[in-house]
Design an enzyme around this catalytic site. Structure first.
Site, PDB file in Angstrom:
ATOM      1  CG  HIS A   1      -4.774   4.540 -10.181  1.00 49.07           C
ATOM      2  ND1 HIS A   1      -5.618   4.647 -11.254  1.00 49.07           N
ATOM      3  CD2 HIS A   1      -5.239   5.391  -9.239  1.00 49.07           C
ATOM      4  CE1 HIS A   1      -6.546   5.554 -10.983  1.00 49.07           C
ATOM      5  NE2 HIS A   1      -6.351   6.014  -9.769  1.00 49.07           N
TER       6      HIS A   1
ATOM      7  CG  ASP B   1      -5.462   7.532  -1.556  1.00 45.25           C
ATOM      8  OD1 ASP B   1      -6.008   6.741  -2.337  1.00 45.25           O
ATOM      9  OD2 ASP B   1      -6.017   8.579  -1.156  1.00 45.25           O
TER      10      ASP B   1
HETATM   11  C1  SDX Z   1      -7.842   5.799  -5.295  1.00 39.74           C
HETATM   12  O1  SDX Z   1      -9.974   4.830  -9.598  1.00 39.74           O
HETATM   13  C2  SDX Z   1      -9.532   5.984  -9.181  1.00 39.74           C
HETATM   14  O2  SDX Z   1      -9.372   6.880  -9.936  1.00 39.74           O
HETATM   15  C3  SDX Z   1      -9.257   6.040  -7.678  1.00 39.74           C
HETATM   16  C4  SDX Z   1      -8.557   7.300  -7.180  1.00 39.74           C
HETATM   17  C5  SDX Z   1      -9.440   8.537  -7.304  1.00 39.74           C
HETATM   18  O3  SDX Z   1      -8.888   9.633  -7.331  1.00 39.74           O
HETATM   19  O4  SDX Z   1     -10.705   8.349  -7.272  1.00 39.74           O
HETATM   20  O5  SDX Z   1      -7.336   7.490  -7.850  1.00 39.74           O
HETATM   21  C6  SDX Z   1      -8.262   7.175  -5.675  1.00 39.74           C
HETATM   22  O6  SDX Z   1      -8.665   5.030  -4.898  1.00 39.74           O
HETATM   23  C7  SDX Z   1      -6.409   5.388  -5.491  1.00 39.74           C
HETATM   24  C8  SDX Z   1      -6.149   3.891  -5.121  1.00 39.74           C
HETATM   25  C9  SDX Z   1      -6.029   3.782  -3.599  1.00 39.74           C
HETATM   26  N1  SDX Z   1      -5.930   2.391  -3.196  1.00 39.74           N
HETATM   27  C10 SDX Z   1      -4.788   1.843  -2.718  1.00 39.74           C
HETATM   28  O7  SDX Z   1      -3.717   2.446  -2.657  1.00 39.74           O
HETATM   29  C11 SDX Z   1      -4.927   0.389  -2.252  1.00 39.74           C
HETATM   30  C12 SDX Z   1      -3.739  -0.441  -2.768  1.00 39.74           C
HETATM   31  N2  SDX Z   1      -3.867  -0.547  -4.244  1.00 39.74           N
HETATM   32  C13 SDX Z   1      -4.464  -1.757  -4.739  1.00 39.74           C
HETATM   33  O8  SDX Z   1      -5.383  -2.424  -3.945  1.00 39.74           O
HETATM   34  C14 SDX Z   1      -4.771  -1.718  -6.238  1.00 39.74           C
HETATM   35  O9  SDX Z   1      -3.661  -1.214  -6.855  1.00 39.74           O
HETATM   36  C15 SDX Z   1      -6.023  -0.976  -6.729  1.00 39.74           C
HETATM   37  C16 SDX Z   1      -7.244  -1.483  -6.072  1.00 39.74           C
HETATM   38  C17 SDX Z   1      -5.880   0.503  -6.505  1.00 39.74           C
HETATM   39  C18 SDX Z   1      -6.130  -1.216  -8.231  1.00 39.74           C
HETATM   40  O10 SDX Z   1      -6.119  -2.570  -8.404  1.00 39.74           O
HETATM   41  P1  SDX Z   1      -6.693  -3.283  -9.752  1.00 39.74           P
HETATM   42  O11 SDX Z   1      -6.604  -2.350 -10.892  1.00 39.74           O
HETATM   43  O12 SDX Z   1      -8.018  -3.888  -9.451  1.00 39.74           O
HETATM   44  O13 SDX Z   1      -5.630  -4.388 -10.034  1.00 39.74           O
HETATM   45  P2  SDX Z   1      -5.612  -5.793  -9.332  1.00 39.74           P
HETATM   46  O14 SDX Z   1      -6.091  -5.717  -7.919  1.00 39.74           O
HETATM   47  O15 SDX Z   1      -6.259  -6.749 -10.256  1.00 39.74           O
HETATM   48  O16 SDX Z   1      -4.016  -6.068  -9.247  1.00 39.74           O
HETATM   49  C19 SDX Z   1      -3.303  -6.434 -10.442  1.00 39.74           C
HETATM   50  C20 SDX Z   1      -2.033  -7.098  -9.940  1.00 39.74           C
HETATM   51  C21 SDX Z   1      -2.312  -8.208  -8.925  1.00 39.74           C
HETATM   52  O17 SDX Z   1      -1.222  -9.113  -8.975  1.00 39.74           O
HETATM   53  P3  SDX Z   1      -1.412 -10.503  -9.861  1.00 39.74           P
HETATM   54  O18 SDX Z   1      -2.475 -11.322  -9.144  1.00 39.74           O
HETATM   55  O19 SDX Z   1      -1.859 -10.066 -11.254  1.00 39.74           O
HETATM   56  O20 SDX Z   1      -0.047 -11.136  -9.835  1.00 39.74           O
HETATM   57  O21 SDX Z   1      -1.232  -6.121  -9.232  1.00 39.74           O
HETATM   58  C22 SDX Z   1      -1.120  -6.529  -7.867  1.00 39.74           C
HETATM   59  C23 SDX Z   1      -2.223  -7.520  -7.606  1.00 39.74           C
HETATM   60  O22 SDX Z   1      -1.855  -8.387  -6.537  1.00 39.74           O
HETATM   61  N3  SDX Z   1      -1.280  -5.318  -7.052  1.00 39.74           N
HETATM   62  C24 SDX Z   1      -0.621  -5.092  -5.933  1.00 39.74           C
HETATM   63  C25 SDX Z   1      -1.038  -3.809  -5.521  1.00 39.74           C
HETATM   64  N4  SDX Z   1      -1.937  -3.315  -6.388  1.00 39.74           N
HETATM   65  C26 SDX Z   1      -2.085  -4.262  -7.346  1.00 39.74           C
HETATM   66  N5  SDX Z   1       0.279  -5.825  -5.241  1.00 39.74           N
HETATM   67  C27 SDX Z   1       0.754  -5.262  -4.104  1.00 39.74           C
HETATM   68  N6  SDX Z   1       0.415  -4.030  -3.630  1.00 39.74           N
HETATM   69  C28 SDX Z   1      -0.479  -3.282  -4.321  1.00 39.74           C
HETATM   70  N7  SDX Z   1      -0.806  -2.079  -3.869  1.00 39.74           N
END
Ligand code: SDX
Length: 433
Positions: free
Chosen positions: A306, A363
């Protein structure tokens, strides 16, 4: 004494005011930065950038706190209804009995959809995704209800909000029935908001739907947990599109489109598809965790991570508890619940996930609850949208009521070609690669 931040550029100091929030959080006000320094800031994804001051929802991502108008979401999930929570978000206070009664009567009175809208639904291809249909149909409401109240016309504005809140539920159920070639079920005056939705979805002339109050309560909690979440992607879309002073329906349609994405609200559908894949491959989450850790692999663990929460999303514990209650009540064993709990247990112990502060988000379990209620997977994000609608409306209203509200128009850092002349066609050539 106003607190300040000092920015030093090329040996020159600039003092920038600090803004303090109700919970002590601080922000640097950069609204005069460019005019005073010639500089802009750069923050892809706006992870460090506040777009507004808001009094609607407070989140603390480090402590896992979520409050709507100051009330902890745990208390609302335990004691409130979705209609009452919607009133709280939009109006800022819990309704009195009389206000709630009036609001409920208005929701009932506006629950029908214009009969001509059915034609729209009937002409969508059967395989059309319900989120695309919902976004189109919410936008189409402007054509059927063209009267848009001027700012300050509270009664008219409240009617517009109530109309949208009520009809979105009817449109979602109508879209589902029509997509299956089934008879459309109309809303009933004797059912509550959530019970009406379930009845419109599942009642049929040959198999009357029996309202189960535990399922109704589960849906109340599901929608309360989704009702608002400060400046998330889809709410930011509603505010950005709304900043052009477009009508509410168009701004909400933009929010629905943003929510559709698998990184945002579309994750609830992607989680269940991922859990099904794990189940079909034998139920061992380890290979999927390995893929999630592999930076060369674009796979992400859906329902994990998140932008704000760096600990458990406070909605997860409630959602997981409601999941268990509903599955028990329905005497159903969903193998995907077992897979989800195994995956959660493995992931929260995994160093990669711990180091990246990746925990389950709203989710992760929500799809299992929706499956138990009988909602089809391709409607999971529609369910999220219906829940988030009071949040989007309250955020749009707050922005529209703000006398200092400005058109959203971010800047950029240009990294393209330097100035160059137009080249006549006969002189153009591509370097041989
Ligand atoms: C919702 O914003 C809100 O409030 C949203 C929400 C709401 O109520 O409106 O809460 C609802 O959208 C919840 C999120 C649902 N999405 C998912 O579950 C999809 C999977 N999650 C990720 O794609 C990710 O965690 C995000 C998009 C939710 C957040 O990502 P960020 O903050 O943009 O962080 P990032 O993509 O820059 O990741 C930082 C690091 C990376 O690794 P490095 O390159 O730094 O080594 O964390 C890793 C990412 O690869 N990472 C993950 C991961 N999420 C982040 N690695 C594996 N699996 C994941 N799920």
């Amino acid at each position: 004494m106003a607190k300040i931040a000092t920015l030093t550029v090329d040996g020159k100091n600039f003092e920038l005011p600090l803004v303090q929030g109700a919970e002590g959080e601080q922000a640097i006000d950069i609204s005069q930065l460019r005019s005073r320094t010639g500089l802009i800031t750069l923050d892809p994804g706006f992870a460090n950038t506040g777009s507004c001051e808001s009094g609607i929802t407070y989140m603390d991502g480090e402590k896992g706190i979520l409050r709507y108008r100051g009330i902890p979401v745990e208390q609302l999930a335990g004691k409130s209804t979705f209609v009452e929570t919607s009133y709280l978000l939009i109006n800022g206070e819990l309704p009195t009995r009389e206000e709630l009664t009036r609001f409920s009567i208005m929701l009932n009175d506006h629950s029908l959809v214009h009969e001509d809208m059915r034609t729209f639904f009937e002409y969508f291809p059967r395989g059309a995704h319900p989120m695309g249909i919902l976004s189109s149909m919410v936008n189409a409401l402007r054509a059927f209800y063209p009267e848009i109240p001027e700012r300050g016309e509270d009664e008219e504005t409240n009617m517009m909000f109530t109309r949208l809140l009520s009809k979105v539920r009817t449109m979602a159920a109508m879209s589902y029935k029509i997509s299956r070639g089934h008879k459309v079920v109309y809303p009933r005056h004797d059912l509550t908001y959530c019970a009406n939705f379930l009845n419109m979805m599942f009642d049929s002339p040959v198999r009357p739907y029996i309202i189960d109050n535990d399922l109704v309560k589960a849906l109340e909690v599901f929608w309360i947990l989704h009702a608002d979440h400060e400046q998330n992607c889809s709410t930011a879309a509603v505010r950005l599109v709304g900043s052009a002073r477009v009508n509410l329906y168009a701004a909400i349609a933009a929010g629905i489109s943003a929510l559709w994405g698998p990184l945002h609200g579309g994750a609830n559908q992607a989680v269940v598809e991922m859990l099904q894949q794990i189940h079909d491959s034998g139920g061992d989450p380890a290979p999927f965790l390995a893929r999630a850790r592999d930076r060369e692999d674009p796979f992400r663990l859906m329902g994990f991570g998140h932008r704000v929460y760096k600990t458990y999303d406070p909605r997860v514990k409630i959602m997981k508890k409601v999941c268990g209650k509903v599955l028990k009540k329905m005497k159903r064993h969903d193998p995907l619940m077992d897979v989800a709990m195994r995956l959660e247990e493995a992931a929260v112990k995994d160093p990669y996930f711990k180091d990246h502060n990746l925990y389950p988000n709203v989710d992760f379990y929500s799809g299992i609850l929706l499956r138990a209620i009988g909602i089809p997977v391709n409607m999971f994000t529609v369910m999220f949208a219906i829940g988030r609608l009071p949040g989007w409306i309250s955020q749009w209203k707050e922005a529209m009521d703000d006398p200092h509200w400005k058109l959203h128009r971010p800047r950029q850092v240009y990294i393209g070609s330097k100035v160059r002349d137009y080249v006549p066609m006969e002189k153009r050539k591509r370097p041989k690669n």
